[in-house]
Structure formats: C-alpha cells, structure tokens
Design a protein around this motif. Structure first.
Motif, mmCIF file in Angstrom:
data_model
loop_
_atom_site.group_PDB
_atom_site.id
_atom_site.type_symbol
_atom_site.label_atom_id
_atom_site.label_comp_id
_atom_site.label_asym_id
_atom_site.label_seq_id
_atom_site.Cartn_x
_atom_site.Cartn_y
_atom_site.Cartn_z
ATOM 1 N N TYR A 67 1.999 8.491 2.722
ATOM 2 C CA TYR A 67 2.024 8.402 1.249
ATOM 3 C C TYR A 67 1.888 9.820 0.719
ATOM 4 O O TYR A 67 0.847 10.450 0.884
ATOM 5 N N ALA A 68 2.951 10.333 0.100
ATOM 6 C CA ALA A 68 2.934 11.691 -0.451
ATOM 7 C C ALA A 68 2.899 11.597 -1.974
ATOM 8 O O ALA A 68 3.670 10.837 -2.563
ATOM 9 N N HIS A 69 2.027 12.375 -2.593
ATOM 10 C CA HIS A 69 1.883 12.313 -4.047
ATOM 11 C C HIS A 69 3.070 12.900 -4.805
ATOM 12 O O HIS A 69 3.111 12.816 -6.029
ATOM 13 N N GLY A 85 17.786 6.867 3.646
ATOM 14 C CA GLY A 85 16.862 6.025 4.423
ATOM 15 C C GLY A 85 15.649 6.756 4.969
ATOM 16 O O GLY A 85 14.891 6.206 5.764
ATOM 17 N N LYS A 86 15.453 8.015 4.555
ATOM 18 C CA LYS A 86 14.317 8.784 5.082
ATOM 19 C C LYS A 86 13.047 8.573 4.268
ATOM 20 O O LYS A 86 11.941 8.782 4.761
ATOM 21 N N ILE A 87 13.212 8.245 2.991
ATOM 22 C CA ILE A 87 12.075 7.821 2.167
ATOM 23 C C ILE A 87 12.321 6.352 1.837
ATOM 24 O O ILE A 87 13.432 5.978 1.461
ATOM 25 N N GLU A 93 11.773 5.306 9.544
ATOM 26 C CA GLU A 93 11.782 4.257 10.572
ATOM 27 C C GLU A 93 10.503 4.318 11.402
ATOM 28 O O GLU A 93 9.686 3.416 11.369
ATOM 29 N N ASP A 94 10.329 5.407 12.143
ATOM 30 C CA ASP A 94 9.093 5.545 12.936
ATOM 31 C C ASP A 94 7.884 5.690 12.011
ATOM 32 O O ASP A 94 6.787 5.232 12.320
ATOM 33 N N ILE A 95 8.100 6.399 10.919
ATOM 34 C CA ILE A 95 7.053 6.537 9.903
ATOM 35 C C ILE A 95 7.641 6.130 8.556
ATOM 36 O O ILE A 95 8.650 6.689 8.112
ATOM 37 N N VAL A 96 7.041 5.130 7.949
ATOM 38 C CA VAL A 96 7.472 4.661 6.626
ATOM 39 C C VAL A 96 6.961 5.661 5.583
ATOM 40 O O VAL A 96 5.816 6.102 5.660
ATOM 41 N N ILE A 97 7.834 6.046 4.649
ATOM 42 C CA ILE A 97 7.435 7.085 3.677
ATOM 43 C C ILE A 97 7.537 6.586 2.239
ATOM 44 O O ILE A 97 8.556 6.027 1.822
ATOM 45 N N ALA A 154 6.808 15.187 0.471
ATOM 46 C CA ALA A 154 7.449 14.241 1.396
ATOM 47 C C ALA A 154 8.617 14.924 2.102
ATOM 48 O O ALA A 154 8.809 14.753 3.312
ATOM 49 N N LEU A 155 9.384 15.730 1.354
ATOM 50 C CA LEU A 155 10.540 16.421 1.944
ATOM 51 C C LEU A 155 10.092 17.441 2.984
ATOM 52 O O LEU A 155 10.720 17.583 4.037
ATOM 53 N N GLY A 156 9.009 18.137 2.720
ATOM 54 C CA GLY A 156 8.451 19.056 3.709
ATOM 55 C C GLY A 156 7.975 18.293 4.935
ATOM 56 O O GLY A 156 8.227 18.695 6.084
ATOM 57 N N ALA A 157 7.305 17.169 4.704
ATOM 58 C CA ALA A 157 6.779 16.348 5.805
ATOM 59 C C ALA A 157 7.914 15.795 6.665
ATOM 60 O O ALA A 157 7.786 15.699 7.891
ATOM 61 N N ILE A 158 9.034 15.445 6.020
ATOM 62 C CA ILE A 158 10.190 14.924 6.763
ATOM 63 C C ILE A 158 10.660 15.957 7.794
ATOM 64 O O ILE A 158 10.989 15.619 8.934
ATOM 65 N N GLN A 159 10.656 17.223 7.388
ATOM 66 C CA GLN A 159 11.036 18.290 8.338
ATOM 67 C C GLN A 159 10.092 18.298 9.535
ATOM 68 O O GLN A 159 10.522 18.435 10.685
ATOM 69 N N ALA A 160 8.797 18.145 9.271
ATOM 70 C CA ALA A 160 7.811 18.141 10.364
ATOM 71 C C ALA A 160 7.997 16.922 11.255
ATOM 72 O O ALA A 160 7.896 17.014 12.488
ATOM 73 N N ILE A 161 8.283 15.775 10.653
ATOM 74 C CA ILE A 161 8.457 14.528 11.414
ATOM 75 C C ILE A 161 9.689 14.641 12.316
ATOM 76 O O ILE A 161 9.644 14.296 13.504
ATOM 77 N N GLU A 162 10.772 15.162 11.755
ATOM 78 C CA GLU A 162 12.000 15.319 12.547
ATOM 79 C C GLU A 162 11.800 16.330 13.682
ATOM 80 O O GLU A 162 12.248 16.114 14.805
#
Ligand code: GYE
Length: 306
Positions: free
Chosen positions: A209-211, A252-254, A232-236, A216-224
């Motif tokens: 859960y990103a405020h 489909g990333k968020i 999918e692996d992490i619901v955002i 969230a976009l920065g976190a997506i880079q870290a997740i990838e």
C-alpha cells in the motif's frame, strides 16, 4: 496601482489582485499537475501570482509566507507540508490583515480563524477506499495477508490520514497484517529505496500500500529488480491516479488506485475572489474523487489530463 487591463476579474477599485502561493515542492507527478493548475488559473483570473517552492521543508514555507506578508500581498495561499507548527506565522498574517487560504493539505491549528477556508481532498476517505478494496479482496482468505506500507512525508496530512483510513477498514479482518510501514517521502527514489529494504527484510510480502503513485512506481522498479511480478506476486494499491500511475494500472502492475484530484486552481481562484470581495465562504471545500481498477484505468487513460 495600475488598472487591470488583463481582462480577468479585478478587485473593487480595479486593482489587480496579488496572490502569494507557498507550494510544498516538486516531489511527485501530483504536485507538478497541482502547480500547473494553480499557475494557469491565476493567469486566467488575471491575478498576479507570487509562487515559491519549499522543497518539502516547512522552514522554507514559513520564510515564503513571511515574505508575502512583507510584500503586502492581497491573499496568501499555501499547501502546508506538515500539519503542525503553523500558529505563529498564521497569526502574523492575521495581524497584518492578510487572509490565508489552505489548499490540498490541512493544518492542526485549534484556532480556525487563522485561515478562511481549506480546499482539498478528504485523505481519510481515500485511505478508507484503499482499505475497503483490500478487505473485500481478501474477505475469504484463510491465510495471513502480509502488507507493507510506504507512507507519505512524515507529519503531512495525507500521510497521517491515508494511514488512519486504511487501518480503520482493514481492522475488521485480523488476517490483514501490516508487517512493515515506513516513509518514502512521496518520491519515486525513496519509494524504490524503502521497497528494496522491505524485500530484503521480508520474504513473504503479499501486498504493497503506497500513499502515492510515485512511491508505488519506485517500488515497482525494486520489485522487478528482485525478480518478482508487480501486480501478481505483490498486489499494489496506491493513491493519486496521475498518468504514470494509471499507465502502470492499465499494464496490470498496480491493481487499485484511489484518485486524488490535483486540479485545485479554479476553486482556489474563486475563493480568493470571494475573500477579496468580503463575501462569506465555506470553511471546508472538499474535492470530488473516484477509484480505478486496472480495467477502469485502461478505459480512463486516454482522456486523462494529468
Ligand atoms: O498525494 C502526493 C503529493 O498532498 C495530496 O502530495 C498531496 C500529496 C499527493 O506529493 O503525490
């Protein structure tokens, strides 16, 4: 003072209205859209706008407000970076006879006569919408759902309220557990950095859960980068619904975005005119907002203004 020949609204006596606006910074896509909205609508209204960027520091905003008081602007408006610590400078403006309007973020001052109105979103409600979606999604889960939270700027109204509203809605289901919660200061860079640390410390993250979208976009880079699939692996879940966030949702990333409308300029200029004209004004002006799933984001994206 020269007559207002700009074709916009002028105060009584045809004096051009001067508005001093102390902005938070340029931390996110939301903020960029908000700044543009304020600048465009001031121009449209024919006001002279004095604009400053506090780079997310309260001391800079206080300095800017004091300089607007010194310059004897007609109205001061600002989006307070944090909630507390405003009484002194607001009192200075009041004593100087300069009306203050709050936009976007609230202050926690007990004395409500220190400002004319507060125009902006209901951030608690935004947090509730995020929490409700998650509670519904996992209502039948027999296993624990591990949530990590990227908070906005520490002490800011949207960080405090989005956290509180979310917690209120997930409290009903004990399976929903916030296992880590830290600030990412509403920026992409910090969102990425903190998510990296979360991924290192916890092998079993189910939900982020990103405020805001930028974190969230920065976190997506870290997740990838960690070899996992965002969405999918992490619901955002995130808040704002700026273009880049909506694109990530459409991809489909968020999974779910709660909208927060940055286009506050027109409402602000109306309020400025009313205050200058000595008209009654509502103490609270709330912005209307919606939410988007990935499917809905795909549909809405082409007509998005920001
Ligand atoms: O959500 C975030 C920005 O105060 C509503 O500030 C605003 C928040 C917005 O940095 O992206």
């Amino acid at each position: 003072a020269p007559a207002n020949n700009g074709g916009g609204n002028a105060a009584a006596g045809d004096k051009k209205i001067t508005l001093g606006f102390a902005q938070v910074g340029a931390e996110s896509g939301w903020r960029t859209a908000n700044t543009k909205s304020i600048q465009d609508s001031a121009k449209e209204a024919g006001y002279e706008l004095k604009f400053s960027d506090a780079q997310q520091k309260q001391e800079n905003q206080i300095k800017a407000i004091r300089s607007y008081i010194q310059q004897k602007v007609d109205v001061i408006a600002f989006s307070p970076v944090v909630e507390s610590g405003w009484d002194t400078v607001l009192k200075e403006a009041k004593d100087a006879g300069i009306p203050v309007i709050l936009t976007d973020r609230a202050v926690d001052s007990a004395d409500k006569t220190l400002y004319k109105t507060f125009i902006g979103s209901d951030f608690v409600e935004e947090g509730r919408k995020a929490g409700q979606w998650l509670a519904d999604k996992y209502k039948d889960s027999s296993e624990d759902v591990n949530i990590v939270e990227l908070q906005g700027t520490t002490g800011s109204a949207p960080a405090n309220d989005r956290k509180a509203g979310f917690e209120e809605k997930i409290a009903a289901n004990p399976k929903l557990k916030v296992i880590a919660s830290q600030t990412g200061d509403f920026t992409r860079a910090k969102g990425k950095e903190v998510m990296q640390a979360f991924l290192k410390a916890h092998k079993d993250i189910d939900v982020l859960y990103a405020h805001n979208d930028d974190m969230a976009l920065g976190a997506i880079q870290a997740i990838e980068a960690a070899g996992l699939k965002p969405g999918e692996d992490i619901v955002i879940i995130s808040v704002d619904a700026v273009k880049d966030g909506m694109q990530a949702a459409a991809d489909g990333k968020i999974n779910f975005i709660v909208e927060c409308n940055p286009l506050l300029g027109p409402q602000l200029m109306e309020a400025v005119q009313a205050v200058v004209d000595g008209k009654e004004i509502e103490a609270r002006i709330v912005t209307e907002e919606t939410t988007f799933t990935s499917e809905q984001a795909k549909e809405a994206l082409p007509s998005r203004q920001y």
